[in-house]
Design a protein around this motif. Sequence first.
Motif, PDB file in Angstrom:
ATOM      1  N   PHE A  79       0.839  -1.200   0.000  1.00  0.00           N
ATOM      2  CA  PHE A  79       0.000   0.000   0.000  1.00  0.00           C
ATOM      3  C   PHE A  79       0.872   1.248   0.000  1.00  0.00           C
ATOM      4  O   PHE A  79       0.696   2.148  -0.817  1.00  0.00           O
ATOM      5  CB  PHE A  79      -0.938   0.019   1.214  1.00  0.00           C
ATOM      6  CG  PHE A  79      -1.695   1.303   1.346  1.00  0.00           C
ATOM      7  CD1 PHE A  79      -2.944   1.447   0.766  1.00  0.00           C
ATOM      8  CD2 PHE A  79      -1.157   2.383   2.032  1.00  0.00           C
ATOM      9  CE1 PHE A  79      -3.640   2.646   0.861  1.00  0.00           C
ATOM     10  CE2 PHE A  79      -1.847   3.583   2.129  1.00  0.00           C
ATOM     11  CZ  PHE A  79      -3.090   3.707   1.543  1.00  0.00           C
ATOM     12  N   LEU A  80       1.817   1.301   0.932  1.00  0.00           N
ATOM     13  CA  LEU A  80       2.656   2.494   1.079  1.00  0.00           C
ATOM     14  C   LEU A  80       3.560   2.716  -0.130  1.00  0.00           C
ATOM     15  O   LEU A  80       3.758   3.856  -0.564  1.00  0.00           O
ATOM     16  CB  LEU A  80       3.473   2.412   2.364  1.00  0.00           C
ATOM     17  CG  LEU A  80       2.643   2.529   3.641  1.00  0.00           C
ATOM     18  CD1 LEU A  80       3.501   2.226   4.864  1.00  0.00           C
ATOM     19  CD2 LEU A  80       2.009   3.904   3.761  1.00  0.00           C
ATOM     20  N   LEU A  81       4.100   1.648  -0.711  1.00  0.00           N
ATOM     21  CA  LEU A  81       4.942   1.801  -1.895  1.00  0.00           C
ATOM     22  C   LEU A  81       4.137   2.327  -3.079  1.00  0.00           C
ATOM     23  O   LEU A  81       4.598   3.207  -3.813  1.00  0.00           O
ATOM     24  CB  LEU A  81       5.606   0.468  -2.243  1.00  0.00           C
ATOM     25  CG  LEU A  81       6.727   0.022  -1.311  1.00  0.00           C
ATOM     26  CD1 LEU A  81       7.164  -1.403  -1.636  1.00  0.00           C
ATOM     27  CD2 LEU A  81       7.908   0.980  -1.382  1.00  0.00           C
ATOM     28  N   THR A  82       2.927   1.802  -3.265  1.00  0.00           N
ATOM     29  CA  THR A  82       2.082   2.257  -4.370  1.00  0.00           C
ATOM     30  C   THR A  82       1.644   3.700  -4.150  1.00  0.00           C
ATOM     31  O   THR A  82       1.679   4.525  -5.072  1.00  0.00           O
ATOM     32  CB  THR A  82       0.859   1.339  -4.525  1.00  0.00           C
ATOM     33  OG1 THR A  82       1.315   0.000  -4.675  1.00  0.00           O
ATOM     34  CG2 THR A  82       0.023   1.730  -5.720  1.00  0.00           C
ATOM     35  N   ALA A  83       1.236   4.022  -2.923  1.00  0.00           N
ATOM     36  CA  ALA A  83       0.829   5.393  -2.603  1.00  0.00           C
ATOM     37  C   ALA A  83       1.988   6.359  -2.806  1.00  0.00           C
ATOM     38  O   ALA A  83       1.803   7.470  -3.318  1.00  0.00           O
ATOM     39  CB  ALA A  83       0.306   5.468  -1.170  1.00  0.00           C
ATOM     40  N   THR A  84       3.179   5.950  -2.445  1.00  0.00           N
ATOM     41  CA  THR A  84       4.366   6.790  -2.630  1.00  0.00           C
ATOM     42  C   THR A  84       4.631   7.056  -4.103  1.00  0.00           C
ATOM     43  O   THR A  84       4.975   8.180  -4.492  1.00  0.00           O
ATOM     44  CB  THR A  84       5.599   6.132  -1.974  1.00  0.00           C
ATOM     45  OG1 THR A  84       5.338   5.978  -0.579  1.00  0.00           O
ATOM     46  CG2 THR A  84       6.850   6.952  -2.179  1.00  0.00           C
ATOM     47  N   MET A 113      -3.407   9.003  -3.837  1.00  0.00           N
ATOM     48  CA  MET A 113      -2.421   8.085  -3.263  1.00  0.00           C
ATOM     49  C   MET A 113      -3.112   6.925  -2.549  1.00  0.00           C
ATOM     50  O   MET A 113      -2.754   5.757  -2.724  1.00  0.00           O
ATOM     51  CB  MET A 113      -1.511   8.840  -2.292  1.00  0.00           C
ATOM     52  CG  MET A 113      -0.606   9.855  -2.937  1.00  0.00           C
ATOM     53  SD  MET A 113       0.209  10.942  -1.741  1.00  0.00           S
ATOM     54  CE  MET A 113       1.259   9.779  -0.876  1.00  0.00           C
ATOM     55  N   ALA A 114      -4.122   7.258  -1.746  1.00  0.00           N
ATOM     56  CA  ALA A 114      -4.842   6.224  -0.992  1.00  0.00           C
ATOM     57  C   ALA A 114      -5.598   5.287  -1.917  1.00  0.00           C
ATOM     58  O   ALA A 114      -5.613   4.070  -1.713  1.00  0.00           O
ATOM     59  CB  ALA A 114      -5.792   6.884  -0.002  1.00  0.00           C
ATOM     60  N   ALA A 115      -6.224   5.839  -2.951  1.00  0.00           N
ATOM     61  CA  ALA A 115      -6.971   5.008  -3.900  1.00  0.00           C
ATOM     62  C   ALA A 115      -6.039   4.036  -4.616  1.00  0.00           C
ATOM     63  O   ALA A 115      -6.373   2.859  -4.800  1.00  0.00           O
ATOM     64  CB  ALA A 115      -7.701   5.890  -4.906  1.00  0.00           C
ATOM     65  N   ALA A 125      -8.184  -5.371 -12.400  1.00  0.00           N
ATOM     66  CA  ALA A 125      -7.156  -5.687 -13.392  1.00  0.00           C
ATOM     67  C   ALA A 125      -6.049  -4.628 -13.346  1.00  0.00           C
ATOM     68  O   ALA A 125      -6.332  -3.446 -13.176  1.00  0.00           O
ATOM     69  CB  ALA A 125      -7.774  -5.737 -14.783  1.00  0.00           C
ATOM     70  N   PRO A 126      -4.788  -5.055 -13.504  1.00  0.00           N
ATOM     71  CA  PRO A 126      -3.671  -4.109 -13.394  1.00  0.00           C
ATOM     72  C   PRO A 126      -3.796  -2.878 -14.291  1.00  0.00           C
ATOM     73  O   PRO A 126      -3.492  -1.772 -13.860  1.00  0.00           O
ATOM     74  CB  PRO A 126      -2.451  -4.952 -13.784  1.00  0.00           C
ATOM     75  CG  PRO A 126      -2.834  -6.339 -13.428  1.00  0.00           C
ATOM     76  CD  PRO A 126      -4.324  -6.428 -13.693  1.00  0.00           C
ATOM     77  N   HIS A 127      -4.243  -3.035 -15.531  1.00  0.00           N
ATOM     78  CA  HIS A 127      -4.347  -1.877 -16.423  1.00  0.00           C
ATOM     79  C   HIS A 127      -5.434  -0.911 -15.966  1.00  0.00           C
ATOM     80  O   HIS A 127      -5.382   0.270 -16.282  1.00  0.00           O
ATOM     81  CB  HIS A 127      -4.598  -2.316 -17.870  1.00  0.00           C
ATOM     82  CG  HIS A 127      -5.946  -2.912 -18.090  1.00  0.00           C
ATOM     83  ND1 HIS A 127      -6.227  -4.242 -17.822  1.00  0.00           N
ATOM     84  CD2 HIS A 127      -7.104  -2.361 -18.521  1.00  0.00           C
ATOM     85  CE1 HIS A 127      -7.494  -4.483 -18.100  1.00  0.00           C
ATOM     86  NE2 HIS A 127      -8.054  -3.363 -18.523  1.00  0.00           N
ATOM     87  N   ALA A 128      -6.414  -1.395 -15.211  1.00  0.00           N
ATOM     88  CA  ALA A 128      -7.500  -0.530 -14.730  1.00  0.00           C
ATOM     89  C   ALA A 128      -7.145   0.155 -13.413  1.00  0.00           C
ATOM     90  O   ALA A 128      -7.757   1.152 -13.048  1.00  0.00           O
ATOM     91  CB  ALA A 128      -8.775  -1.335 -14.557  1.00  0.00           C
ATOM     92  N   ARG A 129      -6.158  -0.352 -12.697  1.00  0.00           N
ATOM     93  CA  ARG A 129      -5.789   0.221 -11.396  1.00  0.00           C
ATOM     94  C   ARG A 129      -5.316   1.656 -11.521  1.00  0.00           C
ATOM     95  O   ARG A 129      -5.538   2.464 -10.629  1.00  0.00           O
ATOM     96  CB  ARG A 129      -4.692  -0.613 -10.732  1.00  0.00           C
ATOM     97  CG  ARG A 129      -5.177  -1.929 -10.261  1.00  0.00           C
ATOM     98  CD  ARG A 129      -4.079  -2.714  -9.601  1.00  0.00           C
ATOM     99  NE  ARG A 129      -4.550  -4.065  -9.370  1.00  0.00           N
ATOM    100  CZ  ARG A 129      -3.774  -5.080  -9.114  1.00  0.00           C
ATOM    101  NH1 ARG A 129      -2.474  -4.908  -9.048  1.00  0.00           N
ATOM    102  NH2 ARG A 129      -4.276  -6.269  -8.929  1.00  0.00           N
ATOM    103  N   TRP A 130      -4.658   1.988 -12.609  1.00  0.00           N
ATOM    104  CA  TRP A 130      -4.106   3.332 -12.752  1.00  0.00           C
ATOM    105  C   TRP A 130      -5.157   4.345 -13.165  1.00  0.00           C
ATOM    106  O   TRP A 130      -4.884   5.522 -13.249  1.00  0.00           O
ATOM    107  CB  TRP A 130      -2.910   3.313 -13.700  1.00  0.00           C
ATOM    108  CG  TRP A 130      -1.780   2.651 -13.017  1.00  0.00           C
ATOM    109  CD1 TRP A 130      -1.351   1.373 -13.195  1.00  0.00           C
ATOM    110  CD2 TRP A 130      -0.988   3.184 -11.963  1.00  0.00           C
ATOM    111  NE1 TRP A 130      -0.324   1.100 -12.325  1.00  0.00           N
ATOM    112  CE2 TRP A 130      -0.087   2.190 -11.558  1.00  0.00           C
ATOM    113  CE3 TRP A 130      -0.959   4.419 -11.311  1.00  0.00           C
ATOM    114  CZ2 TRP A 130       0.844   2.391 -10.546  1.00  0.00           C
ATOM    115  CZ3 TRP A 130      -0.026   4.616 -10.302  1.00  0.00           C
ATOM    116  CH2 TRP A 130       0.859   3.608  -9.927  1.00  0.00           C
TER     117      TRP A 130
END
Length: 143
Positions: A79-84, A113-115, A125-130
Amino acid sequence: MGVAIGPRGPQAHDQYWQERVNFIALAVHEENASGGRVVTAPTNGAAGIIPAIPFYALNYTAAGKGADDDSRNDIAERFLLTATAVGSLCKANASISGADVGCQGEVGSASAMAAAGLTERSSVAPHARWRTPPRSRWNTISG
């Protein structure tokens, strides 16, 4: 007189998750306002958003509820790495500072960041996460 939000503990109803997330965020803001020590992620003005969402992920999602300590640490770390990563993109391409872009930009960056951190551990799906961080930021700014 307190606010009743349903039962506490492992039998807590999932229907109250938003209230619990809000209470955690508000508790961090109260600690900040009283001069206490908080982690400013990404800024002091938006300090409650980042701690509240992993709390939700660890205590109210299926992945968090049934996880052992190592898995819970992995959830928090990812979570923290992605939010960063998203916070770095916001800072490089716009701003995370309320002094630069106002309170909505500050809270919008923290929400993005939280989302991103929350969807990183989801079944999206990974492509939809962004797509989630920009939508989160837009909803905050246009709201």
